[in-house]
Design an enzyme around this catalytic site. Structure first.
Site, PDB file in Angstrom:
ATOM      1  N   CYS A  94      45.965  56.239  48.395  1.00  0.00           N
ATOM      2  CA  CYS A  94      45.892  55.348  49.659  1.00  0.00           C
ATOM      3  C   CYS A  94      44.246  55.162  49.960  1.00  0.00           C
ATOM      4  O   CYS A  94      43.285  54.448  49.280  1.00  0.00           O
ATOM      5  CB  CYS A  94      46.699  55.477  50.642  1.00  0.00           C
ATOM      6  SG  CYS A  94      46.873  53.913  51.753  1.00  0.00           S
ATOM      7  N   HIS A 172      51.821  56.190  48.338  1.00  0.00           N
ATOM      8  CA  HIS A 172      51.954  57.522  48.787  1.00  0.00           C
ATOM      9  C   HIS A 172      53.009  58.144  48.272  1.00  0.00           C
ATOM     10  O   HIS A 172      54.136  58.514  48.976  1.00  0.00           O
ATOM     11  CB  HIS A 172      52.113  57.334  50.496  1.00  0.00           C
ATOM     12  CG  HIS A 172      51.027  57.159  51.420  1.00  0.00           C
ATOM     13  ND1 HIS A 172      49.883  57.932  51.775  1.00  0.00           N
ATOM     14  CD2 HIS A 172      50.401  55.966  51.804  1.00  0.00           C
ATOM     15  CE1 HIS A 172      49.037  57.456  52.475  1.00  0.00           C
ATOM     16  NE2 HIS A 172      49.230  55.931  52.339  1.00  0.00           N
ATOM     17  N   GLU A 174      53.462  61.249  48.468  1.00  0.00           N
ATOM     18  CA  GLU A 174      53.587  62.315  49.248  1.00  0.00           C
ATOM     19  C   GLU A 174      54.451  61.950  50.513  1.00  0.00           C
ATOM     20  O   GLU A 174      54.688  62.952  51.113  1.00  0.00           O
ATOM     21  CB  GLU A 174      52.248  62.945  49.652  1.00  0.00           C
ATOM     22  CG  GLU A 174      51.505  62.358  50.815  1.00  0.00           C
ATOM     23  CD  GLU A 174      50.635  61.058  50.435  1.00  0.00           C
ATOM     24  OE1 GLU A 174      49.902  60.726  51.049  1.00  0.00           O
ATOM     25  OE2 GLU A 174      51.121  60.464  49.328  1.00  0.00           O
TER      26      GLU A 174
END
Length: 226
Positions: A94, A172, A174
């Site tokens: 990002c 993302h 994560e």
């Protein structure tokens, strides 16, 4: 193998309490790949001594824009170029995706189509994938020599490689459903249009290819071209 996490922003307070800061999310994402980690909160002005301090590097997401006049942005761009010149593996997520592009000669700005949040479908060289996203800024002009590896309807340059050692992704991997739900509650309402947040909430339990993306990040950090 030691991976340096360049922390470019801090999680909102409730997420800190529930899941930890953004660097912890990456430690969890990359569990099982035989890495040890050290975090450098560059957002607070704390940098490594050298691009050789770690075997590989990861730049996190952030609430900040890469074009903001912040005292740590220029030093981070210098470090990115030093890491490239030292041929150490580097991945960016990002904000990390965007700052690497900017540091190497690309351009980032607010996307004319507005916010992109929640589960997104991507198509590219490694096949289709689905990851959670949370961004308004995008890379709109790539540096010379960049190779686009994935795109979506709302993000032309969703995953990019710069030679054999650098790989970046706008989404993302994560962010699991709990993290995304927390961001919707703490940072979304009143900022992101409600219809987008409602759609993101409706898709919170959709399967993602985050584990596949984690494996790709790990391979790059171990020296395998993306």
């Amino acid at each position: 193998m030691k991976i340096g996490i360049l922390l470019t922003g801090h999680a909102p307070e409730t997420l800190l309490q529930e899941a930890g800061d953004y660097d912890l999310l990456f430690r969890q994402l990359l569990t099982g790949h035989d890495f040890e980690f050290e975090t450098y909160p560059v957002v607070d002005g704390i940098f490594p001594d050298s691009p050789l301090t770690c075997d590989g590097w990861l730049i996190t997401g952030s609430k900040h824009g890469v074009y903001e006049d912040l005292p740590w942005i220029a030093p981070l761009e210098t470090l990115i170029r030093d890491i490239r010149d030292a041929a150490r593996p580097l991945v960016g997520i990002c904000f990390g995706h965007q700052i690497i592009a900017q540091a190497l000669g690309g351009r980032v700005e607010k996307f004319a189509g507005g916010w992109v949040v929640g589960s997104q479908a991507y198509v590219g060289a490694n096949g289709p994938g689905r990851l959670n996203a949370w961004h308004q800024d995008q890379v709109v002009e790539l540096p010379a020599g960049a190779q686009v590896l994935a795109s979506s309807d709302s993000c032309q340059f969703a995953a990019v490689a710069y030679g054999p050692t650098i790989y970046t992704v706008q989404a993302h991997p994560e962010f699991n459903a709990d993290v995304l739900a927390n961001l919707i509650r703490m940072r979304g309402r009143g900022v992101v249009p409600d219809p987008l947040l409602d759609q993101a909430e409706a898709l919170l339990d959709s399967p993602t290819t985050a584990r596949d993306e984690a494996a790709r990040l790990a391979r790059v950090l171990k020296g395998v071209p993306a």
